[in-house]
Design a protein around this motif. Structure first.
Motif, PDB file in Angstrom:
ATOM      1  N   ASN A  35      -6.233  -5.713   2.858  1.00  0.00           N
ATOM      2  CA  ASN A  35      -5.377  -4.449   3.603  1.00  0.00           C
ATOM      3  C   ASN A  35      -4.405  -4.085   3.869  1.00  0.00           C
ATOM      4  O   ASN A  35      -3.295  -5.069   4.665  1.00  0.00           O
ATOM      5  CB  ASN A  35      -6.664  -5.336   5.004  1.00  0.00           C
ATOM      6  CG  ASN A  35      -8.204  -5.088   5.022  1.00  0.00           C
ATOM      7  OD1 ASN A  35      -8.523  -3.832   4.527  1.00  0.00           O
ATOM      8  ND2 ASN A  35      -8.216  -6.480   4.797  1.00  0.00           N
ATOM      9  N   THR A  36      -3.649  -3.219   3.309  1.00  0.00           N
ATOM     10  CA  THR A  36      -2.097  -2.954   3.249  1.00  0.00           C
ATOM     11  C   THR A  36      -1.765  -1.962   4.663  1.00  0.00           C
ATOM     12  O   THR A  36      -2.109  -2.295   5.651  1.00  0.00           O
ATOM     13  CB  THR A  36      -1.703  -1.855   1.880  1.00  0.00           C
ATOM     14  OG1 THR A  36      -2.128  -1.154   2.092  1.00  0.00           O
ATOM     15  CG2 THR A  36      -2.463  -2.875   0.981  1.00  0.00           C
ATOM     16  N   VAL A  37      -0.142  -2.898   5.031  1.00  0.00           N
ATOM     17  CA  VAL A  37       0.034  -2.327   5.922  1.00  0.00           C
ATOM     18  C   VAL A  37       0.105  -0.619   6.448  1.00  0.00           C
ATOM     19  O   VAL A  37      -0.590  -0.070   7.007  1.00  0.00           O
ATOM     20  CB  VAL A  37       1.990  -1.961   6.087  1.00  0.00           C
ATOM     21  CG1 VAL A  37       2.488  -1.258   6.721  1.00  0.00           C
ATOM     22  CG2 VAL A  37       1.996  -3.572   5.693  1.00  0.00           C
ATOM     23  N   GLY A  75      -2.688   1.784   4.280  1.00  0.00           N
ATOM     24  CA  GLY A  75      -3.419   1.815   4.314  1.00  0.00           C
ATOM     25  C   GLY A  75      -4.267   1.289   5.907  1.00  0.00           C
ATOM     26  O   GLY A  75      -5.059   2.441   6.567  1.00  0.00           O
ATOM     27  N   SER A  76      -3.712   0.239   6.748  1.00  0.00           N
ATOM     28  CA  SER A  76      -4.281  -0.184   8.416  1.00  0.00           C
ATOM     29  C   SER A  76      -3.367   1.082   9.509  1.00  0.00           C
ATOM     30  O   SER A  76      -4.167   1.554   9.628  1.00  0.00           O
ATOM     31  CB  SER A  76      -3.724  -1.063   8.526  1.00  0.00           C
ATOM     32  OG  SER A  76      -2.363  -1.110   8.818  1.00  0.00           O
ATOM     33  N   VAL A  77      -2.571   1.565   9.156  1.00  0.00           N
ATOM     34  CA  VAL A  77      -2.062   3.299  10.099  1.00  0.00           C
ATOM     35  C   VAL A  77      -2.526   4.158   9.661  1.00  0.00           C
ATOM     36  O   VAL A  77      -2.159   5.251  10.223  1.00  0.00           O
ATOM     37  CB  VAL A  77      -0.510   3.275   9.996  1.00  0.00           C
ATOM     38  CG1 VAL A  77      -0.342   1.834  10.727  1.00  0.00           C
ATOM     39  CG2 VAL A  77      -0.306   3.308   8.565  1.00  0.00           C
ATOM     40  N   GLY A 115       0.681  -1.619  -0.018  1.00  0.00           N
ATOM     41  CA  GLY A 115       0.343   0.066   0.200  1.00  0.00           C
ATOM     42  C   GLY A 115       1.083   1.244  -0.119  1.00  0.00           C
ATOM     43  O   GLY A 115       0.030   2.362   0.418  1.00  0.00           O
ATOM     44  N   THR A 163      -5.528   1.191  -0.032  1.00  0.00           N
ATOM     45  CA  THR A 163      -6.484  -0.146   0.442  1.00  0.00           C
ATOM     46  C   THR A 163      -6.830  -1.046  -1.370  1.00  0.00           C
ATOM     47  O   THR A 163      -8.710  -1.346  -2.004  1.00  0.00           O
ATOM     48  CB  THR A 163      -8.171  -0.199   0.833  1.00  0.00           C
ATOM     49  OG1 THR A 163      -8.503   0.795   0.075  1.00  0.00           O
ATOM     50  CG2 THR A 163      -7.329   0.365   2.195  1.00  0.00           C
ATOM     51  N   ARG A 207      -9.877  -8.013  -1.682  1.00  0.00           N
ATOM     52  CA  ARG A 207      -9.232  -5.922  -1.649  1.00  0.00           C
ATOM     53  C   ARG A 207      -8.346  -6.151  -0.848  1.00  0.00           C
ATOM     54  O   ARG A 207      -8.225  -6.880   0.267  1.00  0.00           O
ATOM     55  CB  ARG A 207     -10.689  -5.303  -1.673  1.00  0.00           C
ATOM     56  CG  ARG A 207      -9.727  -3.742  -1.257  1.00  0.00           C
ATOM     57  CD  ARG A 207     -10.847  -2.673  -0.960  1.00  0.00           C
ATOM     58  NE  ARG A 207     -11.457  -1.938  -2.117  1.00  0.00           N
ATOM     59  CZ  ARG A 207     -11.470  -1.487  -2.811  1.00  0.00           C
ATOM     60  NH1 ARG A 207     -10.539  -0.981  -2.527  1.00  0.00           N
ATOM     61  NH2 ARG A 207     -11.888  -1.138  -3.816  1.00  0.00           N
ATOM     62  N   THR A 238      -7.211   8.686   4.127  1.00  0.00           N
ATOM     63  CA  THR A 238      -7.969   7.609   2.888  1.00  0.00           C
ATOM     64  C   THR A 238      -8.905   8.170   2.705  1.00  0.00           C
ATOM     65  O   THR A 238      -9.915   6.618   1.776  1.00  0.00           O
ATOM     66  CB  THR A 238      -8.459   6.309   4.097  1.00  0.00           C
ATOM     67  OG1 THR A 238      -9.178   6.670   5.165  1.00  0.00           O
ATOM     68  CG2 THR A 238      -7.104   5.951   4.468  1.00  0.00           C
ATOM     69  N   ARG A 255      -7.185   5.904  -1.204  1.00  0.00           N
ATOM     70  CA  ARG A 255      -8.192   5.117  -0.784  1.00  0.00           C
ATOM     71  C   ARG A 255      -7.599   4.474  -1.500  1.00  0.00           C
ATOM     72  O   ARG A 255      -7.216   2.739  -1.475  1.00  0.00           O
ATOM     73  CB  ARG A 255      -9.598   5.107  -0.302  1.00  0.00           C
ATOM     74  CG  ARG A 255     -10.486   4.141  -0.351  1.00  0.00           C
ATOM     75  CD  ARG A 255     -11.447   4.140   0.752  1.00  0.00           C
ATOM     76  NE  ARG A 255     -12.675   5.139  -0.639  1.00  0.00           N
ATOM     77  CZ  ARG A 255     -12.762   6.196  -0.788  1.00  0.00           C
ATOM     78  NH1 ARG A 255     -12.400   7.531  -0.170  1.00  0.00           N
ATOM     79  NH2 ARG A 255     -14.279   6.405  -2.303  1.00  0.00           N
TER      80      ARG A 255
END
Length: 420
Positions: free
Chosen positions: A147-149, A151-153, A36, A169, A145, A159, A165
């Motif tokens: 859930n990237t590193v 994107g999670s932070v 991501g 993701t 889809r 986003t 976005r």
């Protein structure tokens, strides 16, 4: 600055620039996507390459690249018309793609000893194979889809931007269900946010693959790459990208014309047989009817023409610096300047920005068109075909970098020497 037609003295004595930043840009691009981290790729790699260049004893500026840096300055000036923090973020992402393309051009121009033409082409082959592989994966698990590193932070305020976005993701495919269609259309997109971006990258890289096959000394490897090339049209057709086939057709027609003029009869025969085999396969498999059938449920042509007309109308209201970023039009519900890079340039950076972009590529293509080996003809065709896509498709960081890097390789070969 280099003198046209001359080989620059002392190029072999300069300390070699490391090759890994260009490897990271192309061959490792799918890794950036998986993490991501595509939004941070341009500033990170541009900074690294700029650091190496600034610490180099001498930096070559090839003839023909100056318009790109004038273009960068013009893009930077267009920030005055950006409205709001969200639009500013989108502006920054697009601007950094353009900056990275410029910095990587300088880097490739000065890294001939560590980055010869064959090595750069190899990196492009790697990313093409990864794109094709992800295309097949998208056909198998289209709803997935990541859930990237990154994107999670990232916070929700970041986003919430649609472009961000889709980058942090990402989906493997665009699954479209137009009203009345008997089944959804699965259009491979990974490692890009949109299927059209996949098609644009595919169209400009296929000629590079042909160039690499012409450079190969081992017949078995050439045959293997040819088999992958034939199979690659399965996910390519699934994207239903008509513009992709237009760009490919222009590239192949140009290469055919050049090979006829140069007397490369074996390559002429290969082109004719390859195109004939592809045409038969597309018709027999029902791929052509499938692409045309999608238009029965989705009037993308009519919708785009209306959008283009509106974009032209609004661009006339800011013809010098443009509007900075695409803007939603409430009457049609689509962002003006978002469908096709030509329209993005016109709307966001004005007619001057568009003119500088086109002048750079037109000048580069004219400077390099006399290069006459089989691989060089196909590399030249890659740039020409890619530029012909800009009325239809947007160009993200990878597509821009491919076009500018391939053109720089050809410019470097002319002005610095074939050994570079």
């Amino acid at each position: 600055m280099a003198t046209p037609g001359a080989v620059l003295p002392g190029t072999a004595q300069r300390q070699a620039l490391p090759r890994w930043p260009i490897f990271a840009l192309f061959a490792a691009f799918p890794v950036w996507w998986f993490l991501g981290a595509v939004p941070v790729l341009p500033p990170v790699l541009a900074t690294i390459m700029a650091f190496y260049l600034l610490n180099s004893k001498r930096v070559i500026i090839l003839p023909g690249v100056a318009p790109w840096f004038l273009f960068i300055i013009w893009v930077a000036a267009a920030v005055v018309n950006v409205q709001g923090a969200g639009d500013l973020m989108g502006f920054g992402l697009r601007a950094m793609d353009i900056v990275l393309a410029g910095v990587s051009m300088l880097y490739v121009a000065n890294a001939g000893s560590s980055l010869p033409k064959e090595r750069i082409v190899n990196y492009l082959v790697i990313v093409w194979i990864a794109i094709v592989g992800l295309g097949f994966l998208a056909l198998m698990i289209p709803e997935t889809r990541l859930n990237t590193v990154l994107g999670s932070v990232l916070p929700g305020s970041v986003t919430s931007n649609e472009l961000v976005r889709n980058l942090v993701t990402p989906a493997l495919a665009e699954v479209q269900r137009p009203w009345g269609a008997p089944e959804p259309f699965v259009r491979p997109a990974a490692p890009f946010p949109y299927a059209n971006s996949w098609g644009a990258a595919f169209a400009m890289l296929v000629p590079v693959i042909v160039a690499r096959m012409a450079m190969m000394r081992h017949r078995a490897l050439s045959v293997l790459l040819g088999v992958i090339l034939a199979l690659s049209f399965i996910p390519a057709v699934a994207t239903s990208n008509r513009g992709m086939f237009v760009g490919l057709a222009i590239a192949v027609a140009y290469a055919l014309f050049r090979h006829l003029g140069l007397g490369h009869w074996r390559m002429v025969a290969i082109i004719f047989s390859g195109v004939a085999a592809l045409a038969v396969a597309l018709v027999a498999s029902g791929a052509v009817s499938g692409i045309l059938g999608r238009q029965e449920y989705s009037d993308s042509t009519g919708g785009r023409l209306a959008l283009y007309a509106k974009t032209w109308e609004q661009s006339l209201q800011a013809p010098i610096l443009g509007h900075g970023t695409p803007r939603i039009d409430p009457t049609i519900g689509v962002s003006l300047g978002s469908q096709g890079f030509l329209w993005t340039l016109m709307f966001c950076y004005g007619f001057v920005g568009l003119a500088l972009f086109l002048y750079f590529f037109a000048g580069g293509l004219l400077r390099t068109w006399r290069q006459s080996t089989v691989p060089d003809v196909w590399l030249h065709a890659s740039v020409l075909g890619g530029i012909c896509l800009i009325p239809f498709y947007g160009l993200s960081v990878l597509q821009l970098a491919v076009l500018t890097t391939v053109l720089t390789v050809l410019l470097r070969q002319r002005y610095v020497g074939a050994h570079e």
